[in-house]
Write a protein that holds these residues in place. Structure first.
Motif, mmCIF file in Angstrom:
data_model
loop_
_atom_site.group_PDB
_atom_site.id
_atom_site.type_symbol
_atom_site.label_atom_id
_atom_site.label_comp_id
_atom_site.label_asym_id
_atom_site.label_seq_id
_atom_site.Cartn_x
_atom_site.Cartn_y
_atom_site.Cartn_z
ATOM 1 N N ARG A 243 0.807 -1.221 0.000
ATOM 2 C CA ARG A 243 0.000 0.000 0.000
ATOM 3 C C ARG A 243 0.843 1.274 0.000
ATOM 4 N NH1 ARG A 243 -5.181 -1.409 0.677
ATOM 5 N NH2 ARG A 243 -5.625 -3.448 1.601
ATOM 6 N N GLN A 244 2.158 1.132 0.108
ATOM 7 C CA GLN A 244 3.016 2.316 0.080
ATOM 8 C C GLN A 244 3.115 2.844 -1.342
ATOM 9 O OE1 GLN A 244 6.793 1.924 2.061
ATOM 10 N NE2 GLN A 244 7.783 3.301 0.607
ATOM 11 N N PRO A 245 2.831 4.131 -1.579
ATOM 12 C CA PRO A 245 2.853 4.654 -2.955
ATOM 13 C C PRO A 245 4.251 4.596 -3.550
ATOM 14 C CG PRO A 245 2.637 6.443 -1.358
ATOM 15 C CD PRO A 245 2.484 5.159 -0.593
ATOM 16 N N VAL A 246 4.326 4.280 -4.843
ATOM 17 C CA VAL A 246 5.600 4.223 -5.557
ATOM 18 C C VAL A 246 5.851 5.535 -6.277
ATOM 19 C CG1 VAL A 246 6.935 2.942 -7.253
ATOM 20 C CG2 VAL A 246 5.243 1.756 -5.859
ATOM 21 N N GLY A 247 4.827 6.083 -6.864
ATOM 22 C CA GLY A 247 4.907 7.315 -7.619
ATOM 23 C C GLY A 247 3.516 7.665 -8.098
ATOM 24 N N PRO A 248 3.374 8.814 -8.749
ATOM 25 C CA PRO A 248 2.053 9.212 -9.249
ATOM 26 C C PRO A 248 1.471 8.166 -10.192
ATOM 27 C CG PRO A 248 3.631 11.027 -9.403
ATOM 28 C CD PRO A 248 4.413 9.795 -9.058
ATOM 29 N N GLU A 249 0.342 7.625 -9.821
ATOM 30 C CA GLU A 249 -0.432 6.703 -10.666
ATOM 31 C C GLU A 249 0.317 5.423 -11.000
ATOM 32 O OE1 GLU A 249 -1.658 8.883 -14.081
ATOM 33 O OE2 GLU A 249 -2.816 10.345 -12.945
ATOM 34 N N VAL A 250 1.317 5.047 -10.210
ATOM 35 C CA VAL A 250 2.051 3.807 -10.425
ATOM 36 C C VAL A 250 1.644 2.798 -9.372
ATOM 37 C CG1 VAL A 250 4.321 2.723 -10.615
ATOM 38 C CG2 VAL A 250 3.998 5.066 -11.396
ATOM 39 N N ARG A 251 1.260 1.610 -9.817
ATOM 40 C CA ARG A 251 0.825 0.555 -8.906
ATOM 41 C C ARG A 251 1.955 -0.442 -8.690
ATOM 42 N NH1 ARG A 251 -4.813 -1.711 -11.115
ATOM 43 N NH2 ARG A 251 -4.657 -2.838 -9.137
ATOM 44 N N ARG A 252 2.007 -0.987 -7.480
ATOM 45 C CA ARG A 252 3.006 -2.001 -7.160
ATOM 46 C C ARG A 252 2.395 -3.389 -7.360
ATOM 47 N NH1 ARG A 252 7.252 -0.841 -3.894
ATOM 48 N NH2 ARG A 252 6.090 0.799 -2.831
ATOM 49 N N LEU A 253 3.073 -4.244 -8.115
ATOM 50 C CA LEU A 253 2.569 -5.586 -8.309
ATOM 51 C C LEU A 253 2.582 -6.348 -6.991
ATOM 52 C CD1 LEU A 253 4.136 -5.187 -11.426
ATOM 53 C CD2 LEU A 253 2.960 -7.362 -11.570
ATOM 54 N N ALA A 254 1.499 -7.044 -6.695
ATOM 55 C CA ALA A 254 1.387 -7.841 -5.476
ATOM 56 C C ALA A 254 0.795 -9.192 -5.844
ATOM 57 C CB ALA A 254 0.528 -7.117 -4.441
ATOM 58 N N PRO A 255 1.622 -10.129 -6.322
ATOM 59 C CA PRO A 255 1.091 -11.421 -6.784
ATOM 60 C C PRO A 255 0.339 -12.187 -5.716
ATOM 61 C CG PRO A 255 3.382 -11.116 -7.473
ATOM 62 C CD PRO A 255 3.074 -10.021 -6.505
ATOM 63 N N ASP A 256 0.728 -12.044 -4.430
ATOM 64 C CA ASP A 256 0.072 -12.818 -3.387
ATOM 65 C C ASP A 256 -1.373 -12.390 -3.170
ATOM 66 O OD1 ASP A 256 1.064 -10.389 -2.524
ATOM 67 O OD2 ASP A 256 1.320 -11.032 -0.446
#
Length: 553
Positions: free
Chosen positions: A249-262
């Protein structure tokens, strides 16, 4: 690890021990198997004062010689270390484990986890020593035996590799790249009626586009291509993804989602666009169904290409299309691949070098030579230092951007200036030099061509080796200079110093060429052709004809 009130490690997350298994199938399940000892109980880090709430205790007699206060201190350190290790803060976790071992040298879990950290850092002898010490204290169980076998396997591989240089391994892998393109990457036949492609943005009905990158580097725009493609595709509302580690849930950048396969947060359907190949995708690639898969290839080791492209293509089970920054690089992978010149964002020139209303005499540039340190093709420290000192003498000043080891070799030279990388630092560095010396050894060490294009766009002539994968963008003695050997560089620099106005003319021609190559509307059209196939009649890989959607001349 039972009786866990608030687990630091999610049951479906990778276990911190490095076994590659999920936590619930590794240390989280040790207590459920008769072969394993009772594992430690882990909770969130708790202050020493809240001793009654501490839940970590070693399963054996590791701490029996300690007093209550020391046991509580060790429990806090273990909980903190395990939390830091799961969060990727390996140095902090290792420091906590070492504090525990200073108080209780026979703490089994501290030895095993510290061994896993040393293994990840490539310190095989230290990792083996720690894991063997942990094995002595407990009945062996599958996961610690797995880590020991991994250490021994990597030690053997390191001994084999010690007999040859790292480059030799890559040279062995390079001839396999076109074979891979033939056997694994050959496009499958997809009936047009079964393919849903993005429509015109005004139509409203667009298929999804997913831009996928690895770790986004912000110190010097290392992620520039990712953000540039995102801007060019903005009308189609692409979804931006990164595999960078960190809290979901920690933001990476504007409008960028972090992949979370689990948790199933991965790209689905539409067009999947991989920007580069240094992307951790093994955990989720088989579940990421896509209508099309496109890889924007950047220079990287051939061995990495062999592993990653096979994984992305699912060993040939699905279509994959490759896009390269130059035809010279594309040819290493066979024929039939698309070429997109580095699509830098064209900025107004910051100096008068490119202005036609300023006399040539007033536009004579600074005689300094610029060099990108991280792309320097090293031979030997003494030969490199001698050559670069001669370059500095021939030009008056040598500026080295992102110098790396060159800082130590040339740090005492008065004619050499070092420039650190940072946000916006590359264009400022380019504006301060009279020409850019580009070097080339192996194509996979050259970089992505951004520096060459930024220099040409700034009206700075580039001295480029004819063997470079970016030499095709330079016409010798028209908009830049090409050379074969290092001694040729010294002759070219001497000629430019005798006729500085010639460097201005070369720079002006280079600027005109780049203005044509990366003109915004043209680049946007090319990217749409590649991703959306507007007006593009493509040839399949291996067909024998390159898809040059944008050419240098």
């Amino acid at each position: 690890m039972k009786d866990l009130a608030a687990p630091i490690v999610s049951r479906n997350s990778p276990c911190p021990c490095g076994s590659g298994k999920r936590y619930k199938d590794c240390h989280g399940a040790i207590a459920l198997t008769p072969r394993a000892p009772t594992p430690p109980v882990i909770a969130d880090a708790t202050p020493v004062t809240a001793q009654r709430s501490l839940s970590y205790r070693p399963s054996g007699t590791d701490w029996d010689h300690l007093g209550d206060a020391e046991q509580s201190a060790c429990a806090v350190l273990m909980q903190r270390a395990l939390k830091q290790q799961r969060g990727g803060r390996l140095a902090d976790a290792a420091a906590c484990y070492r504090e525990v071992l200073a108080l209780a040298p026979n703490t089994h879990d501290a030895l095993h986890m510290l061994g896993a950290i040393e293994l990840r850092h490539g310190n095989f002898s230290e990792a083996k020593e720690l894991i063997v010490a942990a094995l002595v204290l407990r009945t062996p169980y599958p996961d610690i035996e797995h880590n020991l076998r991994m250490v021994e396997d990597l030690e053997r591989a390191a001994r084999v590799a010690a007999g040859r240089t790292p480059g030799a391994t890559e040279e062995l892998c390079e001839p396999a790249l076109p074979i891979l393109a033939d056997l694994v990457l050959h496009p499958a036949v997809v009936p047009r009626g079964n393919r849903q492609l993005p429509a015109d943005p005004a139509g409203g009905a667009v298929s999804s586009i997913h831009l996928i990158a690895g770790v986004l580097e912000s110190s010097d725009g290392g992620d520039w291509l990712f953000h540039r493609l995102a801007a060019l595709l903005a009308p189609y509302r692409p979804t931006l993804w990164t595999t960078a580690p960190g809290p979901r849930r920690q933001p990476v950048g504007p409008e960028v989602r972090r992949l979370a396969p689990d948790t199933g947060e991965i790209p689905h359907e539409g067009c999947h666009v991989f920007v580069g190949i240094d992307i951790d995708c093994l955990e989720w690639i088989d579940r990421a169904d896509a209508e099309r898969v496109i890889v924007f290839c950047q220079p990287a080791a051939p061995s990495l290409y062999l592993d990653q492209l096979r994984a992305i293509a699912r060993d040939g089970a699905r279509r994959i299309e490759l896009v390269f920054p130059s035809q010279a690089m594309a040819s290493r992978f066979g024929a039939g691949h698309a070429v997109l010149p580095p699509p830098i964002e064209l900025e107004p020139a910051l100096t008068d070098r490119c202005r036609e209303d300023v006399p040539v005499e007033a536009r004579v540039g600074i005689p300094a030579v610029g060099l990108i340190g991280r792309h320097w093709c090293a031979t030997s420290p003494s030969a490199d230092a001698e050559f670069l000192c001669r370059v500095a003498a021939a030009s008056g000043t040598l500026g080295i951007y992102d110098p790396g080891p060159l800082r130590y070799a040339l740090g005492r030279e008065a004619a050499v200036r070092f420039h650190s990388r940072g946000p916006g630092a590359l264009p400022r560095f380019i504006e301060r030099v009279g020409c850019l010396l580009h070097t080339a050894g192996k194509w996979w060490l050259e970089g992505d061509g951004r520096e060459v294009f930024v220099a040409m766009a700034a009206g700075v002539p580039v001295l480029c080796p004819r063997a470079s994968i970016f030499a095709e963008y330079i016409d010798h003695d028209v908009d830049g200079l090409l050379y074969d050997e290092r001694d040729d560089v010294l002759e070219l620099l001497a000629a430019l110093r005798r006729a500085p106005a010639r460097a201005v003319e070369l720079g002006r021609a280079a600027r005109i060429k780049i203005e044509t190559l990366v003109e915004p509307l043209r680049i946007a059209s090319v990217v749409r052709q590649l991703l959306i196939r507007e007006g593009l009649h493509s040839e399949p890989a291996g067909s024998g004809s390159p898809r040059e959607v944008a050419v240098a001349k």
